[in-house]
Design an enzyme around this catalytic site. Structure first.
Site, PDB file in Angstrom:
ATOM      1  N   ARG A  76       0.967  -1.177   0.064  1.00 29.07           N
ATOM      2  CA  ARG A  76      -0.217   0.041  -0.194  1.00 29.07           C
ATOM      3  C   ARG A  76       0.731   1.135  -0.078  1.00 29.07           C
ATOM      4  O   ARG A  76       0.426   2.166  -0.647  1.00 29.07           O
ATOM      5  CB  ARG A  76      -0.902   0.001   1.155  1.00 29.07           C
ATOM      6  CG  ARG A  76      -2.183  -1.105   1.026  1.00 29.07           C
ATOM      7  CD  ARG A  76      -2.915  -1.081   2.191  1.00 29.07           C
ATOM      8  NE  ARG A  76      -3.602   0.076   2.556  1.00 29.07           N
ATOM      9  CZ  ARG A  76      -4.167   0.434   3.695  1.00 29.07           C
ATOM     10  NH1 ARG A  76      -3.911  -0.420   4.667  1.00 29.07           N
ATOM     11  NH2 ARG A  76      -5.058   1.666   3.959  1.00 29.07           N
ATOM     12  N   HIS A 125      -6.846   8.075  12.147  1.00 32.34           N
ATOM     13  CA  HIS A 125      -6.530   6.645  12.437  1.00 32.34           C
ATOM     14  C   HIS A 125      -5.162   6.480  12.048  1.00 32.34           C
ATOM     15  O   HIS A 125      -4.593   5.402  11.687  1.00 32.34           O
ATOM     16  CB  HIS A 125      -7.241   5.913  11.181  1.00 32.34           C
ATOM     17  CG  HIS A 125      -8.680   6.087  11.532  1.00 32.34           C
ATOM     18  ND1 HIS A 125      -9.647   5.503  10.615  1.00 32.34           N
ATOM     19  CD2 HIS A 125      -9.456   6.290  12.498  1.00 32.34           C
ATOM     20  CE1 HIS A 125     -10.909   5.683  11.201  1.00 32.34           C
ATOM     21  NE2 HIS A 125     -10.745   6.031  12.250  1.00 32.34           N
TER      22      HIS A 125
HETATM   23  P1  OAD Z   1     -15.170   3.463   3.050  1.00 29.01           P
HETATM   24  O1  OAD Z   1     -14.394   2.563   2.026  1.00 29.01           O
HETATM   25  O2  OAD Z   1     -15.793   2.795   3.883  1.00 29.01           O
HETATM   26  O3  OAD Z   1     -16.020   4.440   2.273  1.00 29.01           O
HETATM   27  C1  OAD Z   1     -15.601   5.288   1.056  1.00 29.01           C
HETATM   28  C2  OAD Z   1     -16.811   6.129   0.599  1.00 29.01           C
HETATM   29  O4  OAD Z   1     -16.115   6.961  -0.390  1.00 29.01           O
HETATM   30  C3  OAD Z   1     -18.159   5.539   0.319  1.00 29.01           C
HETATM   31  O5  OAD Z   1     -19.115   6.181   0.856  1.00 29.01           O
HETATM   32  C4  OAD Z   1     -18.006   5.887  -1.403  1.00 29.01           C
HETATM   33  O6  OAD Z   1     -19.456   5.976  -1.904  1.00 29.01           O
HETATM   34  C5  OAD Z   1     -17.321   6.931  -1.272  1.00 29.01           C
HETATM   35  N1  OAD Z   1     -16.657   7.348  -2.552  1.00 29.01           N
HETATM   36  C6  OAD Z   1     -15.869   6.250  -3.306  1.00 29.01           C
HETATM   37  N2  OAD Z   1     -15.434   6.997  -4.580  1.00 29.01           N
HETATM   38  C7  OAD Z   1     -15.745   8.445  -4.375  1.00 29.01           C
HETATM   39  C8  OAD Z   1     -15.281   9.469  -5.144  1.00 29.01           C
HETATM   40  N3  OAD Z   1     -14.722   9.440  -6.023  1.00 29.01           N
HETATM   41  N4  OAD Z   1     -15.919  10.797  -4.625  1.00 29.01           N
HETATM   42  C9  OAD Z   1     -16.676  10.759  -3.623  1.00 29.01           C
HETATM   43  N5  OAD Z   1     -16.996   9.659  -2.852  1.00 29.01           N
HETATM   44  C10 OAD Z   1     -16.660   8.526  -3.258  1.00 29.01           C
HETATM   45  O7  OAD Z   1     -13.819   4.560   3.473  1.00 29.01           O
HETATM   46  P2  OAD Z   1     -13.890   5.154   5.059  1.00 29.01           P
HETATM   47  O8  OAD Z   1     -15.362   5.814   5.207  1.00 29.01           O
HETATM   48  O9  OAD Z   1     -12.582   6.214   4.883  1.00 29.01           O
HETATM   49  O10 OAD Z   1     -10.423   2.513   9.084  1.00 29.01           O
HETATM   50  O11 OAD Z   1     -13.703   4.052   6.125  1.00 29.01           O
HETATM   51  C11 OAD Z   1     -13.594   4.408   7.204  1.00 29.01           C
HETATM   52  C12 OAD Z   1     -12.451   3.371   7.982  1.00 29.01           C
HETATM   53  O12 OAD Z   1     -12.878   2.084   7.649  1.00 29.01           O
HETATM   54  C13 OAD Z   1     -11.041   3.597   7.471  1.00 29.01           C
HETATM   55  O13 OAD Z   1     -10.327   4.549   7.850  1.00 29.01           O
HETATM   56  C14 OAD Z   1     -10.366   2.512   7.844  1.00 29.01           C
HETATM   57  C15 OAD Z   1     -11.475   1.629   7.472  1.00 29.01           C
HETATM   58  O14 OAD Z   1     -11.639   0.276   7.755  1.00 29.01           O
HETATM   59  C16 OAD Z   1      -9.130   1.776   9.629  1.00 29.01           C
HETATM   60  O15 OAD Z   1      -8.539   0.969   9.101  1.00 29.01           O
HETATM   61  C17 OAD Z   1      -9.430   1.858  11.209  1.00 29.01           C
END
Ligand code: OAD
Length: 254
Positions: A76, A125
């Site tokens: 990564r 995080h």
């Molecule tokens: P997620 O992968 O859960 O969510 C990504 C979000 O971004 C989704 O709601 C998509 O719809 C949206 N998305 C994708 N592409 C996009 C774009 N081009 N423009 C706008 N939106 C877009 O990621 P996080 O919410 O960051 O934690 O996940 C939260 C945490 O879960 C992370 O920090 C990580 C993960 O497991 C740990 O590792 C502790």
């Protein structure tokens, strides 16, 4: 004007509140880096569809196989190193120049906000570019992918990535700072997060309950959508610059 402006159907009082806010913040998730080519965690093609988080992102997984975990982090790191900040990261830098008080609260560990030029970044995080020793507290920052797997501390222990894994608590100082920022934000932009991981997912509600505006940008609805003052559905790299043009750049130029 591009197509994104046409999808921006924001009332002028919201645009005015954004422009005149003295204190603002952005809460970002993996979606803000998606257009830089860094995969998100959930949804089609997401990391957790392909990889087992119990092996790669928990303290137990690390204890059982630190080499496997480090190989994955190294992969990564290499991917992230190749990526470039996109228009969403860059718009967030412009926001910091505009608002008297501004913070980026990010769940991302990729360091892309700082690379784009954001200064006030709270990494909820942790960071993939730091590692630490759990025995003597040594912290090492390195902008290059690890070369030795697993990396070792001088004390003889294996170093771990300085990130928050499942089942671990966020640093209390970081949570305090993020809650303070959310509470004082007159506007919070919530960009590219599925809003399912707490406590980060609760930050927009703090802003809302304190009387601030919550503006969401995502490809699809989330739990935030039900109480956001506005939700803009589309890619962050298009919607955020379009929003910023409508709220700040174009009115300033008139
Ligand atoms: P997620 O992968 O859960 O969510 C990504 C979000 O971004 C989704 O709601 C998509 O719809 C949206 N998305 C994708 N592409 C996009 C774009 N081009 N423009 C706008 N939106 C877009 O990621 P996080 O919410 O960051 O934690 O996940 C939260 C945490 O879960 C992370 O920090 C990580 C993960 O497991 C740990 O590792 C502790």
């Amino acid at each position: 004007m591009g197509g994104s402006e046409d999808r921006l159907d924001l009332p002028s009082n919201i645009l005015r509140k954004i422009r005149n806010a003295k204190s603002a913040s952005v809460l970002t998730g993996a979606g803000v880096s998606a257009e830089s080519g860094i995969p998100t965690f959930r949804g089609a093609g997401g990391i957790w569809e392909k990889y087992d988080f119990t092996k790669l992102a928990t303290p137990q997984g690390f204890k059982e196989d630190p080499r496997l975990v480090w190989e994955w982090y190294q992969l990564r790191q290499k991917e992230i190193k190749k990526a470039k900040p996109n228009a969403a990261h860059i718009t967030i830098v412009d926001m910091e120049d505009h608002f008297p008080r501004f913070s980026v609260l990010t769940q991302n560990i990729d360091g892309m906000h700082s690379r784009a030029g954001s200064r006030n970044v709270v990494e909820l995080h942790g960071s993939i570019w730091r590692m630490r020793c759990e025995r003597d507290g040594l912290m090492i920052q390195d902008d290059d992918p690890v070369t030795e797997i697993p990396p070792m501390c001088q004390c003889g222990s294996i170093l771990r990535p300085d990130v928050v894994w499942f089942g671990e608590q966020l640093s209390p100082d970081v949570v305090d700072e993020a809650s303070r920022v959310a509470n004082e934000s007159e506007v919070m932009f919530v960009v590219g997060t599925s809003a399912v991981v707490y406590p980060a997912a609760a930050l927009p509600a703090i802003t809302k309950n304190a009387g601030g505006l919550v503006i969401e940008i995502n490809l699809e609805p989330t739990d935030i959508t039900s109480y956001a003052d506005a939700s803009l559905f589309g890619p962050a790299g298009e919607m955020l610059p379009a929003l910023w043009n409508a709220a700040v750049r174009i009115p300033k130029a008139l």
